[in-house]
Design a protein around this motif. Structure first.
Motif, short mmCIF file in Angstrom:
data_model
loop_
_atom_site.label_atom_id
_atom_site.label_comp_id
_atom_site.label_asym_id
_atom_site.label_seq_id
_atom_site.Cartn_x
_atom_site.Cartn_y
_atom_site.Cartn_z
N ASP A 263 0.84 -1.20 0.00
CA ASP A 263 0.00 0.00 0.00
C ASP A 263 0.88 1.25 0.00
O ASP A 263 1.72 1.42 0.88
N VAL A 264 0.66 2.10 -0.99
CA VAL A 264 1.31 3.41 -1.02
C VAL A 264 0.30 4.42 -0.51
O VAL A 264 -0.75 4.62 -1.11
N LEU A 265 0.62 5.03 0.63
CA LEU A 265 -0.31 5.95 1.30
C LEU A 265 -0.07 7.37 0.81
O LEU A 265 1.03 7.93 0.98
N PHE A 266 -1.08 7.95 0.16
CA PHE A 266 -1.00 9.32 -0.33
C PHE A 266 -1.53 10.28 0.73
O PHE A 266 -2.38 9.90 1.56
N ASN A 267 -1.05 11.52 0.69
CA ASN A 267 -1.44 12.47 1.74
C ASN A 267 -2.84 13.03 1.53
O ASN A 267 -3.39 13.67 2.43
N SER A 268 -3.43 12.79 0.36
CA SER A 268 -4.79 13.27 0.12
C SER A 268 -5.43 12.48 -1.00
O SER A 268 -4.74 12.01 -1.91
N PRO A 269 -6.76 12.31 -0.97
CA PRO A 269 -7.44 11.64 -2.08
C PRO A 269 -7.24 12.37 -3.41
O PRO A 269 -7.17 11.74 -4.47
N ALA A 270 -7.12 13.70 -3.37
CA ALA A 270 -6.95 14.47 -4.60
C ALA A 270 -5.64 14.11 -5.30
O ALA A 270 -5.58 14.04 -6.53
N ALA A 271 -4.57 13.89 -4.51
CA ALA A 271 -3.27 13.56 -5.10
C ALA A 271 -3.32 12.22 -5.83
O ALA A 271 -2.79 12.08 -6.94
N LEU A 272 -3.96 11.23 -5.23
CA LEU A 272 -4.08 9.93 -5.88
C LEU A 272 -5.04 10.00 -7.07
O LEU A 272 -4.78 9.39 -8.11
N ALA A 273 -6.13 10.73 -6.91
CA ALA A 273 -7.10 10.84 -8.00
C ALA A 273 -6.48 11.49 -9.23
O ALA A 273 -6.84 11.16 -10.37
N ARG A 274 -5.54 12.39 -9.03
CA ARG A 274 -4.87 13.05 -10.14
C ARG A 274 -3.95 12.10 -10.89
O ARG A 274 -3.81 12.16 -12.11
N LEU A 275 -3.35 11.15 -10.16
CA LEU A 275 -2.36 10.24 -10.74
C LEU A 275 -2.96 8.93 -11.24
O LEU A 275 -2.51 8.38 -12.25
N TYR A 276 -3.98 8.44 -10.56
CA TYR A 276 -4.44 7.07 -10.80
C TYR A 276 -4.89 6.81 -12.24
O TYR A 276 -4.56 5.77 -12.81
N PRO A 277 -5.66 7.70 -12.88
CA PRO A 277 -6.04 7.42 -14.28
C PRO A 277 -4.84 7.22 -15.19
O PRO A 277 -4.88 6.37 -16.09
N ALA A 278 -3.77 7.98 -14.97
CA ALA A 278 -2.56 7.82 -15.79
C ALA A 278 -1.91 6.46 -15.54
O ALA A 278 -1.39 5.83 -16.47
N LEU A 279 -1.93 5.99 -14.29
CA LEU A 279 -1.37 4.67 -13.98
C LEU A 279 -2.16 3.57 -14.67
O LEU A 279 -1.57 2.64 -15.25
N ILE A 280 -3.47 3.65 -14.60
CA ILE A 280 -4.32 2.65 -15.24
C ILE A 280 -4.11 2.65 -16.75
O ILE A 280 -3.96 1.59 -17.38
N HIS A 281 -4.08 3.84 -17.33
CA HIS A 281 -3.89 3.96 -18.78
C HIS A 281 -2.54 3.37 -19.19
O HIS A 281 -2.43 2.64 -20.19
N HIS A 282 -1.50 3.67 -18.43
CA HIS A 282 -0.15 3.17 -18.75
C HIS A 282 -0.12 1.64 -18.63
O HIS A 282 0.45 0.97 -19.49
N GLY A 283 -0.72 1.10 -17.57
CA GLY A 283 -0.68 -0.34 -17.36
C GLY A 283 -1.39 -1.11 -18.44
O GLY A 283 -0.88 -2.12 -18.94
N ILE A 284 -2.57 -0.67 -18.85
CA ILE A 284 -3.34 -1.41 -19.84
C ILE A 284 -2.79 -1.17 -21.25
O ILE A 284 -2.91 -2.02 -22.13
N GLN A 285 -2.18 0.01 -21.48
CA GLN A 285 -1.72 0.37 -22.81
C GLN A 285 -0.31 -0.16 -23.10
O GLN A 285 -0.01 -0.54 -24.23
N HIS A 286 0.55 -0.21 -22.08
CA HIS A 286 1.97 -0.47 -22.34
C HIS A 286 2.50 -1.78 -21.77
O HIS A 286 3.58 -2.22 -22.18
N PHE A 287 1.83 -2.39 -20.82
CA PHE A 287 2.34 -3.64 -20.25
C PHE A 287 1.88 -4.81 -21.10
O PHE A 287 0.71 -5.20 -21.07
N GLY A 288 2.82 -5.39 -21.85
CA GLY A 288 2.53 -6.55 -22.69
C GLY A 288 2.75 -7.85 -21.96
O GLY A 288 3.04 -7.89 -20.76
N SER A 289 2.66 -8.95 -22.70
CA SER A 289 2.78 -10.28 -22.11
C SER A 289 4.13 -10.49 -21.43
O SER A 289 4.21 -11.02 -20.32
N THR A 290 5.22 -10.06 -22.10
CA THR A 290 6.54 -10.26 -21.49
C THR A 290 6.71 -9.42 -20.23
O THR A 290 7.37 -9.85 -19.29
N ASP A 291 6.12 -8.23 -20.20
CA ASP A 291 6.17 -7.41 -18.98
C ASP A 291 5.47 -8.11 -17.83
O ASP A 291 5.99 -8.17 -16.70
N VAL A 292 4.27 -8.64 -18.10
CA VAL A 292 3.51 -9.33 -17.05
C VAL A 292 4.27 -10.53 -16.54
O VAL A 292 4.35 -10.78 -15.33
#
Length: 533
Positions: A263-292
């Motif tokens: 668990d990575v604890l952020f100091n505010s929900p706003a900070a995580l909400a700002r970053l999380y969509p980019a993390l999801i997009h990066h994971g589904i868009q760029h992590f291929g079979s060999t990465d997994v």
């Protein structure tokens, strides 16, 4: 089939935390859900089960009556426990009702903080024994196979482990399952240590002393499980010692399912909400079979392809939950997931249900005092510490791969410097052109997951970029071309050389820049127009 597995015990989440240091207050790692199975292992071999019956003086023709008598003793003990403690005993007609939800509601209604909550009974599948007639041999035989029988679920608010349940099979070979939650266990430890915290369900958005909390979570791995669970088993299954007596058996504890969360604890929900969509997009868009596969410890080839020994599918999926989106990658029965919890907690979680591809340094079970060597990781609770190390390494590799993701900055702002010429030691290096096919291909290549840990060499890149056989002169020209390209990348601060080797790695700044450039290069124009509308 032998598969070499790579693990690391380094503090891998540091790069992600360092990247987002202004928004992160700390990291907490440890087991989330644990399902332990207690079995009388010998009784799962029909030949040894026959020996057990012989020692007990039971013929096969009398097995049904013998087993039924034991079932009645188990059921009577369960009813007596409920009556003695004045707790409800409820029969469930089907599995549609969530037993844990019923237990939580029961505890809330009764104002319980400790002890037995209630006992639920239900008929469920199991592995059990039947006596069959062998017509050819003209005799009775003992058969082990799938069947159904009554199971009891004993729900507790355990004084040490928190909310848990013990599931008891009421027919031979009387398997036991104990399901607990490491985070709820940690809450009890924090209470005893006098450490303040905020708990929401099974996560902690804030802990007064994260270092001490992490030490308490690590202490869970040193548990002597047979001793820890003995009182619980004796309470729910008081005839266990007598059941084991004919062959002097004891319950063997293994881990049938485990979830290890970072668990990575952020100091505010706003900070995580700002970053999380980019993390999801990066994971589904760029992590291929060999990465997994690399995240989950599998060996991958130098050219980035899946190793020839690998069999099975590699899947990535997105699922909407009440809290938001969950990204899951799975291969060979194991998985790594990313999701946000309670607004300000980013959780990376490894589910390890098939551990046999990994190794543990231990002595053989046949010779416990013998020499230790690397052996197959068992499901045994005795290997739980090694399981935690492996899961921590998986979580760390995944967070490392996400460390380059930025939020709130455009690709142009992030990559502004590398698109212009630079001078290093009086030598001029041209700027990068990520929109050209040649530069984009090179950036995509150095950004591949298999280079994250060990780095890459000129030869590694040449093997991928120029797969066709070439003459010695052509190979020299290819090597020289890549040498100049690597020098240009070093001049722009995108890669660095690993000391004492011919290998290179992306710098943290370089990974951010490359990720932004590739995302812009690979973006779907129609999707971008839709987002801009």
């Amino acid at each position: 089939m032998k598969i070499k597995v790579t693990t690391t015990t380094s503090d891998a989440p540091c790069s992600f935390v360092t990247r987002h240091a202004d928004d992160v207050i700390g990291v907490l790692s440890g087991f989330d859900r644990l399902r332990l199975t207690g079995t009388l292992r010998w009784l799962y071999q029909p030949s040894l089960m026959l020996r057990y019956l012989s020692r007990a003086g039971i013929l096969l023709k009398d097995f049904a009556g013998f087993a039924t008598s034991w079932t009645e003793r188990v059921r009577t003990a369960a009813h007596e426990l409920g009556q003695r403690l004045e707790r409800p005993l409820l029969y469930l007609a089907g599995s549609s009702e969530r037993k844990e939800t019923l237990a939580r509601e029961q505890a809330r209604r009764d104002g319980l903080t400790q002890g037995l909550i209630g006992i639920w009974s239900i008929v469920e599948p199991c592995l059990t024994y039947f006596v069959r007639r062998d017509r050819e041999a003209k005799k009775l035989v003992l058969h082990l196979g799938p069947g159904k029988c009554l199971h009891y679920y004993f729900y507790f608010l355990h004084e040490k482990l928190g909310l848990l349940h013990l599931r008891l099979q009421t027919w031979f070979p009387f398997a036991i399952h104990v399901c607990l939650n490491g985070r709820l266990w940690l809450a009890r430890q924090l209470d005893q240590a006098g450490i303040g915290y905020v708990q929401r369900e099974n996560c902690f958005p804030w802990i007064e002393d994260l270092a001490k909390a992490q030490a308490l979570a690590q202490a869970q791995l040193q548990s002597d499980w047979p001793v820890l669970l003995r009182a619980l088993v004796e309470q729910c299954h008081p005839h266990a010692a007598e059941l084991c007596r004919p062959l002097g058996l004891s319950y063997y504890w293994s881990v049938s399912e485990s979830e290890y969360a970072t668990d990575v604890l952020f100091n505010s929900p706003a900070a995580l909400a700002r970053l999380y969509p980019a993390l999801i997009h990066h994971g589904i868009q760029h992590f291929g079979s060999t990465d997994v596969l690399r995240f989950l410890g599998h060996k991958t080839q130098v050219n980035g392809r899946v190793h020839g020994n690998h069999q099975g599918e590699v899947l990535s999926s997105l699922k909407g939950r009440p809290e938001g989106l969950r990204l899951k990658h799975q291969a060979n029965g194991n998985s790594v997931k990313l999701y946000d919890k309670q607004g300000s907690v980013l959780r990376v979680e490894t589910t390890l249900n098939r551990p046999h591809q990994f190794r543990v340094y231990r002595a053989s079970e046949r010779d416990p005092q013998g020499k230790k060597r690397w052996q197959v990781l068992r499901k045994s609770a005795g290997d739980l510490h090694r399981r935690a190390e492996i899961c921590q390494a998986v979580n760390g590799r995944y967070l490392d791969a996400l460390a380059s993701v930025s939020a709130g900055f455009s690709a142009g702002e992030v990559a502004r410097w590398v698109c212009q010429p630079v001078k290093v030691d009086g030598r001029r290096y041209r700027g990068l052109n990520p929109w050209s096919a040649e530069d984009a291909k090179l950036l995509a290549l150095i950004n591949r997951g298999e280079w994250t840990i060990s780095g890459f060499r000129n030869r590694d890149l040449r093997t991928v970029l120029y797969p066709r056989p070439a003459s010695e002169d052509e190979q020299r020209r290819q090597t020289g071309r890549l040498t100049r390209a690597l020098a240009r990348l070093r001049a722009h601060g995108i890669i660095k050389k690993i000391s004492g080797s011919y290998r290179y790695q992306l710098t943290p700044r370089g990974r951010r820049i490359v990720t932004a450039l590739l995302a812009a290069y690979q973006a779907d124009v129609e999707k971008l127009m839709a987002l801009a509308a």
